[in-house]
Design an enzyme around this catalytic site. Sequence first.
Site, PDB file in Angstrom:
ATOM      1  N   GLY A 170       2.722   4.889  48.955  1.00 53.56           N
ATOM      2  CA  GLY A 170       3.892   4.077  48.620  1.00 53.56           C
ATOM      3  C   GLY A 170       5.062   4.947  48.166  1.00 53.56           C
ATOM      4  N   LEU A 180       6.758   5.164  45.254  1.00 54.35           N
ATOM      5  CA  LEU A 180       6.623   5.848  43.967  1.00 54.35           C
ATOM      6  C   LEU A 180       5.405   6.763  43.944  1.00 54.35           C
ATOM      7  CD1 LEU A 180       7.529   6.288  41.062  1.00 54.35           C
ATOM      8  CD2 LEU A 180       6.239   4.240  40.417  1.00 54.35           C
ATOM      9  N   ASP A 222      -9.605   0.385  49.345  1.00 57.54           N
ATOM     10  CA  ASP A 222      -8.961  -0.911  49.127  1.00 57.54           C
ATOM     11  C   ASP A 222      -9.394  -1.376  47.739  1.00 57.54           C
ATOM     12  OD1 ASP A 222      -8.205  -3.534  48.938  1.00 57.54           O
ATOM     13  OD2 ASP A 222      -8.828  -4.084  50.974  1.00 57.54           O
ATOM     14  N   ALA A 261       0.226  -1.468  44.193  1.00 59.52           N
ATOM     15  CA  ALA A 261       0.620  -2.827  43.797  1.00 59.52           C
ATOM     16  C   ALA A 261       0.967  -3.618  45.047  1.00 59.52           C
ATOM     17  CB  ALA A 261       1.855  -2.765  42.881  1.00 59.52           C
ATOM     18  N   THR A 292       7.493  -3.280  35.880  1.00 62.92           N
ATOM     19  CA  THR A 292       8.828  -3.442  36.451  1.00 62.92           C
ATOM     20  C   THR A 292       9.818  -4.030  35.447  1.00 62.92           C
ATOM     21  OG1 THR A 292      10.074  -4.663  38.125  1.00 62.92           O
ATOM     22  CG2 THR A 292       8.064  -5.706  37.366  1.00 62.92           C
ATOM     23  N   ASP A 293      11.086  -3.699  35.647  1.00 63.75           N
ATOM     24  CA  ASP A 293      12.160  -4.314  34.857  1.00 63.75           C
ATOM     25  C   ASP A 293      12.252  -5.815  35.121  1.00 63.75           C
ATOM     26  OD1 ASP A 293      13.064  -4.135  37.468  1.00 63.75           O
ATOM     27  OD2 ASP A 293      14.928  -3.068  36.996  1.00 63.75           O
ATOM     28  N   TYR A 320       6.104 -12.418  41.977  1.00 66.40           N
ATOM     29  CA  TYR A 320       5.930 -10.973  41.786  1.00 66.40           C
ATOM     30  C   TYR A 320       6.065 -10.627  40.298  1.00 66.40           C
ATOM     31  CZ  TYR A 320       7.427  -6.061  41.517  1.00 66.40           C
ATOM     32  OH  TYR A 320       7.572  -4.736  41.163  1.00 66.40           O
ATOM     33  N   LYS A 356       3.253  -9.196  37.670  1.00 66.44           N
ATOM     34  CA  LYS A 356       3.414  -7.882  37.017  1.00 66.44           C
ATOM     35  C   LYS A 356       3.319  -8.027  35.496  1.00 66.44           C
ATOM     36  CE  LYS A 356       4.166  -4.403  38.685  1.00 66.44           C
ATOM     37  NZ  LYS A 356       3.237  -3.352  39.197  1.00 66.44           N
TER      38      LYS A 356
HETATM   39  N1  LIG Z   1      10.258  -0.008  44.531  1.00 67.72           N
HETATM   40  C1  LIG Z   1      10.914  -0.493  43.505  1.00 67.72           C
HETATM   41  O1  LIG Z   1      12.133  -0.635  43.546  1.00 67.72           O
HETATM   42  C2  LIG Z   1      10.180  -0.868  42.232  1.00 67.72           C
HETATM   43  C3  LIG Z   1      10.935  -1.383  41.178  1.00 67.72           C
HETATM   44  C4  LIG Z   1      10.293  -1.706  39.983  1.00 67.72           C
HETATM   45  C5  LIG Z   1       8.932  -1.517  39.873  1.00 67.72           C
HETATM   46  N2  LIG Z   1       8.217  -1.039  40.912  1.00 67.72           N
HETATM   47  C6  LIG Z   1       6.764  -0.867  40.736  1.00 67.72           C
HETATM   48  O2  LIG Z   1       6.433   0.466  41.105  1.00 67.72           O
HETATM   49  C7  LIG Z   1       5.123   0.507  41.662  1.00 67.72           C
HETATM   50  C8  LIG Z   1       5.168   1.198  43.011  1.00 67.72           C
HETATM   51  O3  LIG Z   1       6.017   0.459  43.883  1.00 67.72           O
HETATM   52  P1  LIG Z   1       6.396   1.028  45.324  1.00 67.72           P
HETATM   53  O4  LIG Z   1       7.752   0.550  45.612  1.00 67.72           O
HETATM   54  O5  LIG Z   1       6.063   2.462  45.394  1.00 67.72           O
HETATM   55  O6  LIG Z   1       5.377   0.183  46.229  1.00 67.72           O
HETATM   56  P2  LIG Z   1       5.017   0.378  47.778  1.00 67.72           P
HETATM   57  O7  LIG Z   1       5.874   1.405  48.394  1.00 67.72           O
HETATM   58  O8  LIG Z   1       4.962  -0.988  48.368  1.00 67.72           O
HETATM   59  O9  LIG Z   1       3.538   0.969  47.722  1.00 67.72           O
HETATM   60  C9  LIG Z   1       2.454   0.169  47.354  1.00 67.72           C
HETATM   61  C10 LIG Z   1       1.198   1.025  47.379  1.00 67.72           C
HETATM   62  O10 LIG Z   1       0.091   0.195  46.987  1.00 67.72           O
HETATM   63  C11 LIG Z   1      -0.958   0.398  47.915  1.00 67.72           C
HETATM   64  N3  LIG Z   1      -1.763  -0.817  48.028  1.00 67.72           N
HETATM   65  C12 LIG Z   1      -1.364  -2.059  48.359  1.00 67.72           C
HETATM   66  N4  LIG Z   1      -2.417  -2.889  48.407  1.00 67.72           N
HETATM   67  C13 LIG Z   1      -3.507  -2.137  48.090  1.00 67.72           C
HETATM   68  C14 LIG Z   1      -4.891  -2.414  47.971  1.00 67.72           C
HETATM   69  N5  LIG Z   1      -5.401  -3.634  48.204  1.00 67.72           N
HETATM   70  N6  LIG Z   1      -5.722  -1.405  47.627  1.00 67.72           N
HETATM   71  C15 LIG Z   1      -5.238  -0.158  47.406  1.00 67.72           C
HETATM   72  N7  LIG Z   1      -3.935   0.154  47.497  1.00 67.72           N
HETATM   73  C16 LIG Z   1      -3.084  -0.819  47.851  1.00 67.72           C
HETATM   74  C17 LIG Z   1      -0.273   0.707  49.240  1.00 67.72           C
HETATM   75  O11 LIG Z   1      -1.190   1.389  50.085  1.00 67.72           O
HETATM   76  P3  LIG Z   1      -1.047   1.354  51.707  1.00 67.72           P
HETATM   77  O12 LIG Z   1       0.435   1.391  52.005  1.00 67.72           O
HETATM   78  O13 LIG Z   1      -1.765   2.600  52.155  1.00 67.72           O
HETATM   79  O14 LIG Z   1      -1.683   0.097  52.155  1.00 67.72           O
HETATM   80  C18 LIG Z   1       0.860   1.600  48.759  1.00 67.72           C
HETATM   81  O15 LIG Z   1       0.405   2.923  48.612  1.00 67.72           O
HETATM   82  C19 LIG Z   1       4.634  -0.942  41.686  1.00 67.72           C
HETATM   83  O16 LIG Z   1       3.870  -1.181  40.537  1.00 67.72           O
HETATM   84  C20 LIG Z   1       5.909  -1.749  41.618  1.00 67.72           C
HETATM   85  O17 LIG Z   1       5.668  -3.007  41.036  1.00 67.72           O
HETATM   86  C21 LIG Z   1       8.799  -0.705  42.091  1.00 67.72           C
END
Ligand SMILES: NC(=O)c1ccc[n+]([C@@H]2O[C@H](COP(=O)([O-])OP(=O)(O)OC[C@H]3O[C@@H](n4cnc5c(N)ncnc54)[C@H](OP(=O)(O)O)[C@@H]3O)[C@@H](O)[C@H]2O)c1
Length: 307
Positions: free
Chosen positions: A13, A15, A49, A73, A114-115, A137, A141
């Site tokens: 993902g 982050l 998974d 997530a 998350t914020d 969502y 969270k």
């Molecule tokens: N992006 C933002 O702007 C933002 C803002 C605030 C908070 N956050 C928080 O930051 C964190 C990371 O967000 P992100 O944007 O990096 O998310 P992302 O790019 O959507 O990545 C999600 C990750 O979770 C993995 N995942 C999903 N379902 C899964 C499962 N069943 N088992 C194992 N792994 C699984 C995915 O793996 P695969 O892709 O390999 O399936 C991927 O590596 C989250 O907690 C999110 O709530 C993000």
Amino acid sequence: MRKHRILITGASGLLGLSTALEAAKKHLVFGQVNSHRLNMDAFSTIQADLLLPGAIQRLLEDIQPDWVIHCAALANVDLCESDPQQALQMNSEVPRELAEYVARGGARLIHVSTDAVFDGQTGNYSEEDTPNPLGVYARSKLAGELAVAEANPQAIVARVNLFGWSISGKRSLAEFFFNNLSAGKPCMGFTDVYFCPVLANDLGIVFLKMLDASLSGLYHAVGNQCLSKYEFGVQIARRFGFDERLVIPTSVQDSGLKAARSPNLTLRTEKLVHALGESLPNCSNGLEKFYSQYQQGYPQQIRRLVV
Ligand SMILES: NC(=O)c1ccc[n+]([C@@H]2O[C@H](COP(=O)([O-])OP(=O)(O)OC[C@H]3O[C@@H](n4cnc5c(N)ncnc54)[C@H](OP(=O)(O)O)[C@@H]3O)[C@@H](O)[C@H]2O)c1
């Protein structure tokens, strides 16, 4: 900083990958992936998974980490709206189980939140303020935060907001602006939605410092500059030399978005600044790095990692 064994979940993902690449410069990193397979030199990857029974326990037993950074997530807001049960499982039940097993093994844990747990009516929220999540969502969270704190009071819960390059090329708001502006397409920039974004790589470094400082409890870990999403889009246009008039100033009320968005998600970070004894990264420097990553071909490099 001593070299640690670090498990980073969600390493495919936005982050997780950025954090894993930063952490691997000094530590032994194991990155859990799910549907993506990555061909990495910098760190080992493990497919799991986390929704499958026994997966979390197996992962921790295999890796025996000193530190765990839980980035996996269901983070797509619209997907969460259409599948609330999976959102709750992934964003609350998985973190609870992970936190329980980590507590038993004695490792340190950062759970990423998350914020968006706030409703965004006032902004400038501290860790003491009462959350009021608006959509599926955000509710899932917040449930995850509470579950982690209950299962493992030593864990860090970090509320974040971030941007950066992702392997899909579509995961972050910065990529949304880049993709549209580079194609000469107009795009909406919300003038009435505020946030404090931080570059994902910079956030990963902050996480390592939080773990090294043995923090526990709830922290706001966002950038030290807050701005509207419109201003963010304009800054990207300027840095990349795109036409900033393509960022159309728009009210979120007129956007037609499916899931409810909180308008003012500015967070106070004094607690973390005080605990680390240093200021947090700022958005302008992060955008400079985002631009130099682009110049160095980083977006293409991470896409080529996908097998
Ligand atoms: N992006 C933002 O702007 C933002 C803002 C605030 C908070 N956050 C928080 O930051 C964190 C990371 O967000 P992100 O944007 O990096 O998310 P992302 O790019 O959507 O990545 C999600 C990750 O979770 C993995 N995942 C999903 N379902 C899964 C499962 N069943 N088992 C194992 N792994 C699984 C995915 O793996 P695969 O892709 O390999 O399936 C991927 O590596 C989250 O907690 C999110 O709530 C993000």
